[in-house]
Each structure stands twice: as structure tokens, then as C-alpha cells.
Design an enzyme around this catalytic site. Structure first.
Site, PDB file in Angstrom:
ATOM      1  N   ARG A  14       1.567  78.561  18.991  1.00 43.88           N
ATOM      2  CA  ARG A  14       3.213  77.977  19.822  1.00 43.88           C
ATOM      3  C   ARG A  14       2.684  76.678  20.045  1.00 43.88           C
ATOM      4  O   ARG A  14       3.238  76.293  21.238  1.00 43.88           O
ATOM      5  CB  ARG A  14       3.826  78.713  20.128  1.00 43.88           C
ATOM      6  CG  ARG A  14       4.799  79.782  19.485  1.00 43.88           C
ATOM      7  CD  ARG A  14       5.761  80.693  19.549  1.00 43.88           C
ATOM      8  NE  ARG A  14       5.740  81.409  18.675  1.00 43.88           N
ATOM      9  CZ  ARG A  14       5.790  82.403  19.071  1.00 43.88           C
ATOM     10  NH1 ARG A  14       5.275  83.140  19.812  1.00 43.88           N
ATOM     11  NH2 ARG A  14       6.548  83.614  17.398  1.00 43.88           N
TER      12      ARG A  14
ATOM     13  N   LYS B 233       2.751  61.210  17.754  1.00 45.56           N
ATOM     14  CA  LYS B 233       2.920  61.396  16.206  1.00 45.56           C
ATOM     15  C   LYS B 233       1.899  62.299  15.252  1.00 45.56           C
ATOM     16  O   LYS B 233       0.319  62.001  15.436  1.00 45.56           O
ATOM     17  CB  LYS B 233       2.918  59.950  15.571  1.00 45.56           C
ATOM     18  CG  LYS B 233       4.523  60.132  16.012  1.00 45.56           C
ATOM     19  CD  LYS B 233       4.534  59.110  14.662  1.00 45.56           C
ATOM     20  CE  LYS B 233       5.801  58.312  15.223  1.00 45.56           C
ATOM     21  NZ  LYS B 233       6.421  56.969  13.925  1.00 45.56           N
TER      22      LYS B 233
ATOM     23  N   GLU C 168      -3.141  46.963  12.196  1.00 41.53           N
ATOM     24  CA  GLU C 168      -2.027  47.665  13.526  1.00 41.53           C
ATOM     25  C   GLU C 168      -2.293  47.006  14.650  1.00 41.53           C
ATOM     26  O   GLU C 168      -1.792  46.937  15.861  1.00 41.53           O
ATOM     27  CB  GLU C 168      -2.499  49.643  13.483  1.00 41.53           C
ATOM     28  CG  GLU C 168      -2.644  50.427  12.152  1.00 41.53           C
ATOM     29  CD  GLU C 168      -1.175  50.483  11.800  1.00 41.53           C
ATOM     30  OE1 GLU C 168      -0.341  50.057  12.363  1.00 41.53           O
ATOM     31  OE2 GLU C 168      -1.226  51.481  11.464  1.00 41.53           O
TER      32      GLU C 168
ATOM     33  N   LYS D 262       2.218  49.502  23.153  1.00 47.42           N
ATOM     34  CA  LYS D 262       2.608  51.220  22.416  1.00 47.42           C
ATOM     35  C   LYS D 262       2.875  51.867  23.344  1.00 47.42           C
ATOM     36  O   LYS D 262       3.746  52.962  23.450  1.00 47.42           O
ATOM     37  CB  LYS D 262       1.540  51.397  21.409  1.00 47.42           C
ATOM     38  CG  LYS D 262       1.874  52.935  21.210  1.00 47.42           C
ATOM     39  CD  LYS D 262       1.217  53.642  19.095  1.00 47.42           C
ATOM     40  CE  LYS D 262       1.485  54.381  18.929  1.00 47.42           C
ATOM     41  NZ  LYS D 262       1.191  54.962  17.893  1.00 47.42           N
TER      42      LYS D 262
ATOM     43  N   GLU E  37      11.572  58.175  18.846  1.00 50.20           N
ATOM     44  CA  GLU E  37      11.469  57.756  17.396  1.00 50.20           C
ATOM     45  C   GLU E  37      13.242  57.898  17.144  1.00 50.20           C
ATOM     46  O   GLU E  37      13.726  57.971  16.146  1.00 50.20           O
ATOM     47  CB  GLU E  37      10.969  57.620  16.603  1.00 50.20           C
ATOM     48  CG  GLU E  37      11.397  56.594  15.867  1.00 50.20           C
ATOM     49  CD  GLU E  37       9.934  56.207  14.614  1.00 50.20           C
ATOM     50  OE1 GLU E  37       9.046  56.351  14.591  1.00 50.20           O
ATOM     51  OE2 GLU E  37      10.449  55.574  13.376  1.00 50.20           O
TER      52      GLU E  37
ATOM     53  N   ARG F  84      11.027  53.255  18.803  1.00 51.78           N
ATOM     54  CA  ARG F  84      10.147  53.138  18.239  1.00 51.78           C
ATOM     55  C   ARG F  84       9.402  52.932  17.004  1.00 51.78           C
ATOM     56  O   ARG F  84       8.190  53.521  16.508  1.00 51.78           O
ATOM     57  CB  ARG F  84       9.409  54.471  18.926  1.00 51.78           C
ATOM     58  CG  ARG F  84       7.742  55.649  18.663  1.00 51.78           C
ATOM     59  CD  ARG F  84       7.734  55.890  18.952  1.00 51.78           C
ATOM     60  NE  ARG F  84       6.232  56.183  18.131  1.00 51.78           N
ATOM     61  CZ  ARG F  84       5.272  57.369  19.277  1.00 51.78           C
ATOM     62  NH1 ARG F  84       5.783  58.065  19.822  1.00 51.78           N
ATOM     63  NH2 ARG F  84       4.427  58.279  18.379  1.00 51.78           N
TER      64      ARG F  84
ATOM     65  N   ASN G 294       7.317  50.772  13.120  1.00 50.83           N
ATOM     66  CA  ASN G 294       6.128  50.945  11.483  1.00 50.83           C
ATOM     67  C   ASN G 294       6.707  49.098  10.842  1.00 50.83           C
ATOM     68  O   ASN G 294       6.897  49.544   9.824  1.00 50.83           O
ATOM     69  CB  ASN G 294       7.317  51.831  10.789  1.00 50.83           C
ATOM     70  CG  ASN G 294       6.468  53.057  11.410  1.00 50.83           C
ATOM     71  OD1 ASN G 294       5.861  53.836  11.363  1.00 50.83           O
ATOM     72  ND2 ASN G 294       7.423  54.343  11.775  1.00 50.83           N
TER      73      ASN G 294
ATOM     74  N   HIS H 132       4.729  49.254   7.501  1.00 51.24           N
ATOM     75  CA  HIS H 132       4.955  50.383   6.907  1.00 51.24           C
ATOM     76  C   HIS H 132       5.674  51.159   6.717  1.00 51.24           C
ATOM     77  O   HIS H 132       5.401  51.594   5.206  1.00 51.24           O
ATOM     78  CB  HIS H 132       4.072  51.489   8.207  1.00 51.24           C
ATOM     79  CG  HIS H 132       3.551  51.469   8.929  1.00 51.24           C
ATOM     80  ND1 HIS H 132       3.291  49.894   9.653  1.00 51.24           N
ATOM     81  CD2 HIS H 132       2.928  52.289   9.061  1.00 51.24           C
ATOM     82  CE1 HIS H 132       2.543  50.299  10.095  1.00 51.24           C
ATOM     83  NE2 HIS H 132       1.769  51.652  10.927  1.00 51.24           N
TER      84      HIS H 132
ATOM     85  N   HIS I 116       3.625  52.633   3.191  1.00 50.59           N
ATOM     86  CA  HIS I 116       3.328  54.091   2.809  1.00 50.59           C
ATOM     87  C   HIS I 116       2.921  53.779   0.953  1.00 50.59           C
ATOM     88  O   HIS I 116       3.370  55.236   0.684  1.00 50.59           O
ATOM     89  CB  HIS I 116       4.214  55.021   3.638  1.00 50.59           C
ATOM     90  CG  HIS I 116       4.246  54.967   5.359  1.00 50.59           C
ATOM     91  ND1 HIS I 116       4.549  55.363   5.893  1.00 50.59           N
ATOM     92  CD2 HIS I 116       2.882  54.891   6.026  1.00 50.59           C
ATOM     93  CE1 HIS I 116       4.603  56.037   7.307  1.00 50.59           C
ATOM     94  NE2 HIS I 116       2.757  55.093   7.034  1.00 50.59           N
TER      95      HIS I 116
ATOM     96  N   HIS J  75      -4.778  52.975   4.959  1.00 55.40           N
ATOM     97  CA  HIS J  75      -3.879  52.771   5.476  1.00 55.40           C
ATOM     98  C   HIS J  75      -3.520  51.719   6.268  1.00 55.40           C
ATOM     99  O   HIS J  75      -2.568  51.402   5.514  1.00 55.40           O
ATOM    100  CB  HIS J  75      -3.746  53.873   6.257  1.00 55.40           C
ATOM    101  CG  HIS J  75      -2.404  53.796   7.563  1.00 55.40           C
ATOM    102  ND1 HIS J  75      -1.311  54.439   7.340  1.00 55.40           N
ATOM    103  CD2 HIS J  75      -2.100  52.916   8.591  1.00 55.40           C
ATOM    104  CE1 HIS J  75      -0.388  54.181   7.833  1.00 55.40           C
ATOM    105  NE2 HIS J  75      -1.104  53.434   9.202  1.00 55.40           N
TER     106      HIS J  75
END
Ligand code: NAD
Ligand code: GLY
Length: 396
Positions: A152, A174, A216, A258, A268, A272, A276, A279, A283, A296
Site C-alpha cells: 500500500r 503520475k 516534451e 512543470k 489534474e 495540469r 498534455n 498528447h 497517444h 512517445h
């Protein structure tokens, strides 16, 4: 609530100055290191940026005490940097274990994630064990997710060795794995204790990967800082030549922007999402082509051009802005045009894949658009217009 406002360059710029003044224990030990703080109350942590850092034991002195550490890396990075990291950790941890995963985006999945849990359990690692993600964004995302869920939650440290990971994926918490139906769909927000950006590791990075990382870096200009975009235009050749000072500035400024965004909106809820930019299209390319076919950053490069073109068709930016972005993307060695995902109905396939995007709401795709140079917004666009952009921007 979705982010419907605009980014604010003035605020980000003043944050830059604040960050420069932050005292750092590590920087006082090693003055050539630059530090950017991720300011998240009890989850705050430093990003240390400098050359030949990962093999220095001093960098790790402030980490939580534990009997064991587990270095998670891959079969490409392990022979390059695992020994140096292991030696640096040895004074602090009685046992330093290592697991080397298969390399590649196509391995960012449950099966590979389970290899990390196998290693933790086989070594009898307890809940104080510290995980070290040594590698690019794939290793960082998977190690972070493993750290979030083993017993956990155990502490973890990011030691990013690609440009992309240093300027983006190692920062902000993330973590995720891919699902065959969608990129990064299974994951958690979970912050590291420390990020160590060792610029010397970029010396061994293949040129294609360096270019992917530059995607990026470039994104931070249009969404937040046109001065930085101008700097990139002036220094793209230096970055491609791996000039250490230029890389240090690019990594630092990217992390500052960032850090500011994540500091406002860690999970987000809205703002935030601007990180992206490019993206949503990117993606779709990665998933549609099969993970690993396009890097990517390559998807993000072509995706930024598509998102900028959509912004232009919505009247948010002019032709000159799109042309300027395209020049920078091309100079970075990135693709300007999107992939053809389906010869019969390419736009339809993009739309289908983009509806699985995490920003989509009730099946409505939400795009990060440029709302004037240096400002981003997140909004929907009519399918017909998106189809026009895809038709205009894809190869073939
Ligand atoms: P990657 O992790 O696949 O690394 C690229 C390649 O470079 C790999 O083959 C790797 O083994 C190799 N490599 C790494 N460091 C090296 C070095 N110093 N020298 C030689 N080879 C080296 O890819 P990436 O571009 O670093 O990361 C992409 C991933 O990051 C994607 O899965 C993407 O979804 C994720 N990502 C996550 C976030 C986030 O916020 N968590 C942000 C952006 C991207
Ligand atoms: N790379 C996007 C984010 O961290 O939010």
C-alpha cells in the site's frame, strides 16, 4: 472541474525567480547542482540537476532509512549505470537489490509490473524499502506505480536517464502502465521522495531518443513561456549537440514550469491538463500504431502540430504561430505529420482512440489548445473540424 482558463506567464515567470532562491541542502554540498522544488506540502521534494550525480552518495543522504533498496531498471540501462547507482546506495542501505526489466514501451504492462513485485517479495522487502527508478519514462512510470501499491505504498526515487524523463515524466507523480485499449490508463498519483537528473547520462542516449525528449521540452513554450520558445529556437543546435550547459538550462526551465503547474493542480483537476499539449493526438498514434512503433515524444511532436493547427482553425492562433512551431519541431528531428492509422477511415480511427483519452468527458474529447502564444486552454472541438485537421496533418 475542467480547466477553462488560460495559463499565466507572469505567474510562472515570478515562480522561476522564487525557485532560484530556494536553499537546498544538496546544493550546499555540491554547488554545481541546480535544485527545483516541487512544492506540495508534506509531499514536497527536490529535483537535483547536474552532471555525474547518480553515482554520488551525498545525493541520497536525506532519504528515509531502510534495510533495503531495490533498483528497478531495464536491460539497456543496467549495464550503463546500475553499478554506479548501487555503489552510491551501498553506504546507506545494507542490501541493494536490482531487477532489470525488458526494455520498451510494449513492456509497460501488468506482466512486467509483476516482475517488480516478484523481486520485492523474493527479497523479503518490507514496507520501508526504497525503490529507485533508473531509466526513462517507462521505468519511472512502472516503478512509481509499483511503489504506490507494494504494501500500500513504499518510498521511491526517480533517477531519470532520458531527456524526456528528466524534463517531464520523473516529475509530478503520475505513474501508470498501458492497457491494450488505452495509454497510461491504469495508474496512480504518487510522488517520489527525490528526483536526480544526471545530465551525463544523456551522453549515451540514442539520437532518436534525444529528439523524442525535445518534444516534451518544446511543449512548455507554447503552453506557458514564449521566451523559452525563443531560447529553444536559438539553442536547438546546441541541444542536439548535447551541449551540457544548454541541456542544463532546458531541463531546469522545463522542471520549473512543470513544478509550477503541478504545485497548483497535483491531481489534474484542471490546469495540469495543459501539460498534455499534443498528447491527445499523440497517444492515439502510439496506441493506434502499436506501443513502441512510434516513440512517445514522436507522437507528441506530430500531435503538437495537429493541436496547433486545430487551434488555428478555431481562430485562437495565427498561421505564423503554427509555422513557427513546425520549424522547431522539425529542427528537433521530430515528425511533422501524424501516422495513418486506418487507410479506410483514418480520422474515424483517431476519433475512436481519442475518446479513450483521460481528458474525455462523457465521450466528448477535450483538446489542449493554444489560446494565443504562451497560453493554453482545454476545450472540445466539433468532430467535423477535428476530421479536417487529421486529414490535413497526416501522412499519405
Ligand atoms: P523509455 O523509457 O522507453 O526510454 C527510451 C529508450 O532509451 C529505452 O530503450 C531505454 O532503455 C533507453 N535509455 C534510457 N536511458 C538511456 C541512456 N542514458 N542511454 C542509453 N539508452 C537509454 O522512453 P522515455 O521517452 O524516457 O519515456 C516515455 C514514457 O514516459 C512513455 O511511456 C510515456 O507515457 C511516459 N511519460 C510519462 C509522463 C508522466 O508524467 N508520468 C510524462 C511523459 C511521458
Ligand atoms: N506529462 C503530463 C503530466 O505530468 O501531467
Amino acid at each position: 472541474m475542467p480547466f477553462t482558463g488560460r495559463t499565466n506567464i507572469a505567474v510562472i515567470s515570478s515562480f522561476h525567480t522564487m525557485q532560484s532562491d530556494l536553499p537546498s541542502f544538496i546544493s550546499s554540498l555540491m554547488p554545481s547542482i541546480q535544485t527545483v522544488l516541487i512544492d506540495l506540502a508534506d509531499r514536497s521534494y527536490p529535483i537535483e540537476i547536474g552532471a555525474a550525480l547518480l553515482g554520488s552518495a551525498d545525493i541520497y543522504v536525506g532519504l528515509p532509512a531502510a534495510a533495503a533498496a531495490l533498483i528497478v531498471t531495464n536491460t539497456t540501462v543496467a549495464p550503463l549505470y546500475a553499478d554506479a547507482l548501487r555503489a552510491a546506495l551501498a553506504p546507506k542501505y545494507a542490501q541493494v537489490h536490482l531487477v532489470a526489466l525488458p526494455d520498451g514501451e510494449e513492456h509497460k504492462n501488468w506482466q512486467t509490473l509483476n516482475l517488480i513485485f516478484d523481486a520485492l517479495l523474493q527479497h523479503g522487502c518490507d514496507r520501508k524499502t526504497v525503490l529507485f527508478a533508473l531509466g526513462g519514462g517507462v521505468i519511472g512510470d512502472m516503478t512509481g506505480f509499483a511503489a504506490a501499491s507494494y504494501m500500500r505504498g513504499v518510498p521511491f526515487v526517480q533517477v531519470p536517464t532520458t531527456l524526456l524523463a528528466q524534463v517531464d515524466s520523473s516529475v509530478g507523480g503520475k505513474t501508470a502502465i498501458n492497457h491494450p485499449l488505452g495509454k497510461n490508463m491504469i495508474g496512480a498519483f504518487y510522488q517520489p521522495q527525490l528526483v536526480v537528473c544526471d545530465l551525463a547520462t544523456l551522453d549515451t542516449l540514442p539520437a532518436r531518443e534525444l529528439s523524442a525528449g525535445l518534444a516534451e521540452v518544446i511543449k512548455y513554450g507554447p503552453i506557458a513561456d514564449m521566451d523559452f520558445m525563443g531560447w529553444l529556437e536559438d539553442h536547438m543546435d546546441d541541444l542536439l549537440a548535447r551541449d551540457r550547459a544548454a541541456l542544463a538550462h532546458a531541463v531546469r526551465r522545463s522542471c520549473e514550469i512543470k513544478a509550477w503547474v503541478v504545485g497548483q493542480d497535483e491531481r489534474e483537476a484542471g490546469l495540469r491538463a495543459i501539460l498534455n499539449f499534443g498528447h491527445t493526438f499523440g497517444h492515439a498514434i502510439e496506441a493506434g500504431m502499436g506501443y513502441g512503433a512510434w516513440l512517445h515524444g514522436e507522437g507528441v511532436g506530430a500531435g503538437m502540430v495537429m493541436a496547433a493547427e486545430l487551434s488555428r482553425r478555431l481562430g485562437l492562433v495565427d498561421e505564423a504561430f503554427v509555422a513557427r512551431l513546425k520549424v522547431l519541431v522539425q529542427r528537433a528531428g521530430l515528425p511533422l505529420r501524424g501516422a495513418v492509422l486506418d487507410a479506410a477511415d483514418n480520422a474515424g480511427r483517431y476519433l475512436e482512440l481519442m475518446r479513450v483519452d483521460k481528458k474525455a468527458e462523457a465521450g466528448e474529447i477535450r483538446f489542449v489548445l493554444i489560446d494565443g502564444p504562451g497560453r493554453a486552454c482545454v476545450r472540445a472541438a466539433p468532430d467535423a473540424l477535428v476530421r479536417e485537421v487529421i486529414d490535413a496533418c497526416c501522412a499519405g
